[in-house]
Scaffold this active site. Structure first.
Site, PDB file in Angstrom:
ATOM      1  N   TYR A  95      -2.783  -3.503  28.314  1.00  0.00           N
ATOM      2  CA  TYR A  95      -3.569  -3.914  29.485  1.00  0.00           C
ATOM      3  C   TYR A  95      -3.994  -2.687  30.279  1.00  0.00           C
ATOM      4  O   TYR A  95      -3.694  -2.519  31.445  1.00  0.00           O
ATOM      5  CB  TYR A  95      -2.743  -4.890  30.343  1.00  0.00           C
ATOM      6  CG  TYR A  95      -3.595  -5.739  31.256  1.00  0.00           C
ATOM      7  CD1 TYR A  95      -4.379  -6.769  30.740  1.00  0.00           C
ATOM      8  CD2 TYR A  95      -3.627  -5.504  32.629  1.00  0.00           C
ATOM      9  CE1 TYR A  95      -5.177  -7.550  31.568  1.00  0.00           C
ATOM     10  CE2 TYR A  95      -4.420  -6.289  33.467  1.00  0.00           C
ATOM     11  CZ  TYR A  95      -5.183  -7.306  32.928  1.00  0.00           C
ATOM     12  OH  TYR A  95      -5.972  -8.082  33.755  1.00  0.00           O
ATOM     13  N   GLN A  98      -9.520  -1.432  29.070  1.00  0.00           N
ATOM     14  CA  GLN A  98     -10.177  -2.441  28.227  1.00  0.00           C
ATOM     15  C   GLN A  98      -9.464  -3.780  28.288  1.00  0.00           C
ATOM     16  O   GLN A  98     -10.093  -4.847  28.306  1.00  0.00           O
ATOM     17  CB  GLN A  98     -10.264  -1.960  26.769  1.00  0.00           C
ATOM     18  CG  GLN A  98     -11.266  -0.845  26.544  1.00  0.00           C
ATOM     19  CD  GLN A  98     -12.693  -1.236  26.880  1.00  0.00           C
ATOM     20  OE1 GLN A  98     -13.123  -2.373  26.714  1.00  0.00           O
ATOM     21  NE2 GLN A  98     -13.452  -0.277  27.375  1.00  0.00           N
ATOM     22  N   ARG A 118       4.462  -4.020  27.579  1.00  0.00           N
ATOM     23  CA  ARG A 118       5.885  -3.695  27.784  1.00  0.00           C
ATOM     24  C   ARG A 118       6.359  -4.323  29.086  1.00  0.00           C
ATOM     25  O   ARG A 118       5.724  -4.133  30.128  1.00  0.00           O
ATOM     26  CB  ARG A 118       6.062  -2.184  27.886  1.00  0.00           C
ATOM     27  CG  ARG A 118       5.854  -1.489  26.596  1.00  0.00           C
ATOM     28  CD  ARG A 118       6.300  -0.074  26.693  1.00  0.00           C
ATOM     29  NE  ARG A 118       5.286   0.767  27.336  1.00  0.00           N
ATOM     30  CZ  ARG A 118       5.178   2.063  27.137  1.00  0.00           C
ATOM     31  NH1 ARG A 118       6.020   2.673  26.321  1.00  0.00           N
ATOM     32  NH2 ARG A 118       4.247   2.778  27.743  1.00  0.00           N
ATOM     33  N   GLY A 121       6.651  -2.475  32.679  1.00  0.00           N
ATOM     34  CA  GLY A 121       5.829  -1.250  32.728  1.00  0.00           C
ATOM     35  C   GLY A 121       4.686  -1.399  33.726  1.00  0.00           C
ATOM     36  O   GLY A 121       4.511  -2.445  34.363  1.00  0.00           O
ATOM     37  N   HIS A 181     -11.826   0.223  18.788  1.00  0.00           N
ATOM     38  CA  HIS A 181     -12.131   1.588  18.351  1.00  0.00           C
ATOM     39  C   HIS A 181     -11.756   1.666  16.871  1.00  0.00           C
ATOM     40  O   HIS A 181     -10.744   1.090  16.461  1.00  0.00           O
ATOM     41  CB  HIS A 181     -11.269   2.566  19.159  1.00  0.00           C
ATOM     42  CG  HIS A 181     -11.802   3.971  19.211  1.00  0.00           C
ATOM     43  ND1 HIS A 181     -12.992   4.359  18.654  1.00  0.00           N
ATOM     44  CD2 HIS A 181     -11.273   5.093  19.764  1.00  0.00           C
ATOM     45  CE1 HIS A 181     -13.177   5.658  18.866  1.00  0.00           C
ATOM     46  NE2 HIS A 181     -12.152   6.122  19.536  1.00  0.00           N
ATOM     47  N   ASP A 265     -18.337   8.040  18.331  1.00  0.00           N
ATOM     48  CA  ASP A 265     -17.661   7.985  19.630  1.00  0.00           C
ATOM     49  C   ASP A 265     -16.923   9.294  19.934  1.00  0.00           C
ATOM     50  O   ASP A 265     -17.088   9.882  21.007  1.00  0.00           O
ATOM     51  CB  ASP A 265     -16.669   6.815  19.601  1.00  0.00           C
ATOM     52  CG  ASP A 265     -16.124   6.500  20.973  1.00  0.00           C
ATOM     53  OD1 ASP A 265     -16.818   5.822  21.736  1.00  0.00           O
ATOM     54  OD2 ASP A 265     -15.003   6.950  21.288  1.00  0.00           O
ATOM     55  N   GLU A 301     -28.790  23.659  41.837  1.00  0.00           N
ATOM     56  CA  GLU A 301     -29.730  23.853  40.724  1.00  0.00           C
ATOM     57  C   GLU A 301     -29.111  23.498  39.379  1.00  0.00           C
ATOM     58  O   GLU A 301     -29.782  23.521  38.360  1.00  0.00           O
ATOM     59  CB  GLU A 301     -30.216  25.307  40.695  1.00  0.00           C
ATOM     60  CG  GLU A 301     -31.204  25.647  41.800  1.00  0.00           C
ATOM     61  CD  GLU A 301     -32.502  24.845  41.743  1.00  0.00           C
ATOM     62  OE1 GLU A 301     -32.900  24.400  40.658  1.00  0.00           O
ATOM     63  OE2 GLU A 301     -33.116  24.637  42.811  1.00  0.00           O
ATOM     64  N   GLU A 305     -29.149  18.307  41.371  1.00  0.00           N
ATOM     65  CA  GLU A 305     -30.475  17.814  40.967  1.00  0.00           C
ATOM     66  C   GLU A 305     -30.392  16.994  39.699  1.00  0.00           C
ATOM     67  O   GLU A 305     -31.100  16.006  39.533  1.00  0.00           O
ATOM     68  CB  GLU A 305     -31.429  18.992  40.711  1.00  0.00           C
ATOM     69  CG  GLU A 305     -32.160  19.427  41.948  1.00  0.00           C
ATOM     70  CD  GLU A 305     -33.405  20.248  41.599  1.00  0.00           C
ATOM     71  OE1 GLU A 305     -33.674  21.169  42.358  1.00  0.00           O
ATOM     72  OE2 GLU A 305     -34.068  19.973  40.584  1.00  0.00           O
TER      73      GLU A 305
HETATM   74  N1  LIG Z   1     -11.267   3.211  28.087  1.00  0.00           N
HETATM   75  C1  LIG Z   1     -12.460   3.192  27.535  1.00  0.00           C
HETATM   76  O1  LIG Z   1     -13.457   3.616  28.138  1.00  0.00           O
HETATM   77  C2  LIG Z   1     -12.653   2.605  26.148  1.00  0.00           C
HETATM   78  C3  LIG Z   1     -13.945   2.248  25.746  1.00  0.00           C
HETATM   79  C4  LIG Z   1     -14.125   1.653  24.517  1.00  0.00           C
HETATM   80  C5  LIG Z   1     -13.035   1.471  23.686  1.00  0.00           C
HETATM   81  N2  LIG Z   1     -11.792   1.862  24.064  1.00  0.00           N
HETATM   82  C6  LIG Z   1     -10.654   1.624  23.170  1.00  0.00           C
HETATM   83  O2  LIG Z   1      -9.925   0.499  23.662  1.00  0.00           O
HETATM   84  C7  LIG Z   1      -8.526   0.667  23.336  1.00  0.00           C
HETATM   85  C8  LIG Z   1      -7.727   0.585  24.617  1.00  0.00           C
HETATM   86  O3  LIG Z   1      -8.099   1.662  25.473  1.00  0.00           O
HETATM   87  P1  LIG Z   1      -7.774   1.647  27.037  1.00  0.00           P
HETATM   88  O4  LIG Z   1      -8.461   2.855  27.589  1.00  0.00           O
HETATM   89  O5  LIG Z   1      -8.041   0.327  27.602  1.00  0.00           O
HETATM   90  O6  LIG Z   1      -6.223   1.776  27.040  1.00  0.00           O
HETATM   91  P2  LIG Z   1      -5.291   2.984  27.464  1.00  0.00           P
HETATM   92  O7  LIG Z   1      -5.408   3.131  28.934  1.00  0.00           O
HETATM   93  O8  LIG Z   1      -5.535   4.142  26.605  1.00  0.00           O
HETATM   94  O9  LIG Z   1      -3.899   2.302  27.043  1.00  0.00           O
HETATM   95  C9  LIG Z   1      -3.177   1.612  27.944  1.00  0.00           C
HETATM   96  C10 LIG Z   1      -2.195   0.624  27.338  1.00  0.00           C
HETATM   97  O10 LIG Z   1      -1.382   1.191  26.314  1.00  0.00           O
HETATM   98  C11 LIG Z   1      -0.017   0.863  26.634  1.00  0.00           C
HETATM   99  N3  LIG Z   1       0.885   1.823  26.037  1.00  0.00           N
HETATM  100  C12 LIG Z   1       0.799   3.175  26.066  1.00  0.00           C
HETATM  101  N4  LIG Z   1       1.811   3.713  25.350  1.00  0.00           N
HETATM  102  C13 LIG Z   1       2.546   2.676  24.876  1.00  0.00           C
HETATM  103  C14 LIG Z   1       3.710   2.571  24.050  1.00  0.00           C
HETATM  104  N5  LIG Z   1       4.284   3.664  23.542  1.00  0.00           N
HETATM  105  N6  LIG Z   1       4.180   1.329  23.758  1.00  0.00           N
HETATM  106  C15 LIG Z   1       3.574   0.226  24.255  1.00  0.00           C
HETATM  107  N7  LIG Z   1       2.485   0.250  25.024  1.00  0.00           N
HETATM  108  C16 LIG Z   1       1.968   1.464  25.325  1.00  0.00           C
HETATM  109  C17 LIG Z   1       0.023   0.879  28.164  1.00  0.00           C
HETATM  110  O11 LIG Z   1       1.141   0.119  28.607  1.00  0.00           O
HETATM  111  P3  LIG Z   1       2.118   0.659  29.781  1.00  0.00           P
HETATM  112  O12 LIG Z   1       1.402   0.458  31.065  1.00  0.00           O
HETATM  113  O13 LIG Z   1       3.302  -0.206  29.619  1.00  0.00           O
HETATM  114  O14 LIG Z   1       2.352   2.121  29.501  1.00  0.00           O
HETATM  115  C18 LIG Z   1      -1.304   0.199  28.477  1.00  0.00           C
HETATM  116  O15 LIG Z   1      -1.181  -1.211  28.458  1.00  0.00           O
HETATM  117  C19 LIG Z   1      -8.413   2.002  22.613  1.00  0.00           C
HETATM  118  O16 LIG Z   1      -8.511   1.779  21.234  1.00  0.00           O
HETATM  119  C20 LIG Z   1      -9.652   2.758  23.105  1.00  0.00           C
HETATM  120  O17 LIG Z   1     -10.090   3.774  22.228  1.00  0.00           O
HETATM  121  C21 LIG Z   1     -11.577   2.401  25.298  1.00  0.00           C
END
Ligand SMILES: NC(=O)c1ccc[n+]([C@@H]2O[C@H](COP(=O)([O-])OP(=O)(O)OC[C@H]3O[C@@H](n4cnc5c(N)ncnc54)[C@H](OP(=O)(O)O)[C@@H]3O)[C@@H](O)[C@H]2O)c1
Length: 406
Positions: A95, A98, A118, A121, A181, A265, A301, A305
């Site tokens: 969460y 995205q 989690r 978390g 992704h 990307d 500059e 702009e």
């Molecule tokens: N952000 C963008 O602009 C974007 C755009 C297009 C596609 N995407 C893709 O969308 C997907 C999600 O990206 P995002 O940016 O939304 O997410 P993110 O911020 O990179 O990931 C956050 C999530 O990962 C969990 N997490 C991190 N480490 C963990 C672990 N070891 N075990 C369990 N949970 C863990 C976090 O939970 P906790 O809070 O519990 O740590 C949180 O819910 C990725 O594949 C990304 O490439 C992202």
């Protein structure tokens, strides 16, 4: 170059081109269908003259001589979307940005959505704030996967790799595995994410941050996304991907492959979108400073702009339009120097694409983002950028904008 004269020219040219911009008409028509949040606002204005809904849908478009398939959400009226997923539970795993955007949009579209993160978390707390209820719509990751039929893996890319050994056995036959992704499955030699052979594996990658996915949806508009299929077991994988794209808030979608999505990307964000733009800004600024220009002049500059005047024109109407909105002196110089920059940068972009394709960028990202100290390390590097003279000067310049002085 005077800002005022450029703006006046831009306005005149904008009104000439106005018929080309049909987005407002389309977005008003779609608002009633795809953002329940916006529905009341539309109802309040229902006595306004009716705007004809454009009949659109899947189509092949000619993009500068190349035919490509595009899907539009008008093929998926809300009732059809809800009927299509009536037996499904969308289990959003993760969460972050995205998860927040896609999850809330799908929920507002009337689909059954649960979140798995989690327990205790940061995301757990955030999800609760957004109205997901522990034991009803919010669960630990494993339980959410068991309850879901469509498993939307929206963990960070590094976490997708780290958690895969626990997640993989839970992706049983009949479920659908969804990503935003291509990273995890394309670079499987590094991530070790190899989906089971008996499930559909699909992708909807919004081309923007999850916050934008949400705000555009709430405004009745929709982000553009890429859709792709990695594995089609049911014969319905592509249809499902497009429907999910609509469900999570896409306005229209481009068909691609997992490989093409992840290569473009990673390449784009390292290039012009982020890495390239910082490098180019900094190089230009440094030369101005070395030649005795003040920080404000060098910043104006280089950045001000660009972001406040010229780049929005490119976004709205294209590069030729922006050139046209500038003085003849500016145009001549830009036309002469553009090929010199192209030639100088081409080898850098070729090197970058190769580094993406051969997995070097992925390995660096996995190594860095898997460190226990990655948040602190990132904060340190971003602080270094924040403290560069160019961006310190920028803060003062931004503060001078009349709209920041209220
Ligand atoms: N952000 C963008 O602009 C974007 C755009 C297009 C596609 N995407 C893709 O969308 C997907 C999600 O990206 P995002 O940016 O939304 O997410 P993110 O911020 O990179 O990931 C956050 C999530 O990962 C969990 N997490 C991190 N480490 C963990 C672990 N070891 N075990 C369990 N949970 C863990 C976090 O939970 P906790 O809070 O519990 O740590 C949180 O819910 C990725 O594949 C990304 O490439 C992202």
């Amino acid at each position: 170059m005077s800002f005022a004269s450029r703006s006046a020219q831009a306005l005149r040219a904008a009104s000439r081109r106005a018929p080309r911009n049909v987005a407002n008409v389309a977005s008003h028509a779609q608002r009633a269908s795809y953002s329940l949040l916006a529905r009341s606002a539309v109802a309040a204005t229902s006595r306004a003259p009716a705007i004809q809904t454009q009949v659109r849908g899947v189509k092949t478009l000619d993009f500068a001589g190349t035919k490509e398939v595009v899907y539009e959400r008008s093929d998926w009226p809300l009732a059809k979307l809800q009927d299509y997923f009536k037996n499904d539970t969308l289990a959003l795993i993760g969460y972050g940005s995205q998860g927040h955007g896609q999850g809330l949009n799908a929920r507002d579209n009337g689909l059954k959505v649960i979140v798995g993160v989690r327990e205790g978390g940061e995301s757990w707390k955030q999800a609760q704030e957004d109205g997901w209820v522990p034991g009803e719509t919010l669960f630990p990751i494993e339980e959410a996967i068991n309850r879901g039929t469509i498993i939307m893996n929206l963990l960070s890319d590094a976490a997708q790799s780290q958690t895969w050994p626990k997640i993989e056995p839970l992706i049983t036959k009949g479920k659908t595995l969804y990503f935003s992704h291509g990273f995890s499955v394309v670079y499987k030699d590094d991530t070790h994410v190899i989906p089971p052979k008996d499930v559909d594996v699909i992708l909807v990658a919004p081309k923007g941050s999850g916050r934008t996915v949400r705000t555009l949806f709430k405004e009745g508009r929709g982000i553009n996304s890429s859709v792709a299929v990695w594995q089609d077991v049911t014969g319905k994988a592509k249809e499902k991907a497009v429907a999910l794209g609509v469900a999570v808030g896409s306005g229209y979608m481009y068909e691609t492959t997992f490989e093409k999505e992840v290569y473009s990307d990673l390449y784009g964000e390292r290039g012009v979108l982020m890495g390239g733009i910082q490098g180019l800004f900094l190089a230009q600024y440094k030369v101005l400073r070395a030649n005795g220009h003040t920080p404000s002049e060098a910043f104006n500059e280089t950045v001000e702009e660009a972001t406040q005047s010229l780049y929005p024109l490119i976004g709205q109407y294209g590069m030729d339009y922006m050139y046209n909105a500038c003085s003849t002196t500016a145009r001549r110089g830009a036309l002469d120097w553009a090929p010199i920059f192209e030639k100088a940068n081409l080898p850098v972009f070729e090197q970058l694409y190769e580094s993406v394709k051969n997995g070097t960028e992925t390995r660096k990202s996995l190594e860095y983002n898997s460190r226990s100290t990655y948040r602190e390390d990132l904060a340190k590097e971003l602080k270094e950028i924040d403290e560069q003279e160019i961006w310190r000067a920028g803060k003062v310049v931004r503060g001078l904008r009349p709209d920041s002085q209220h």
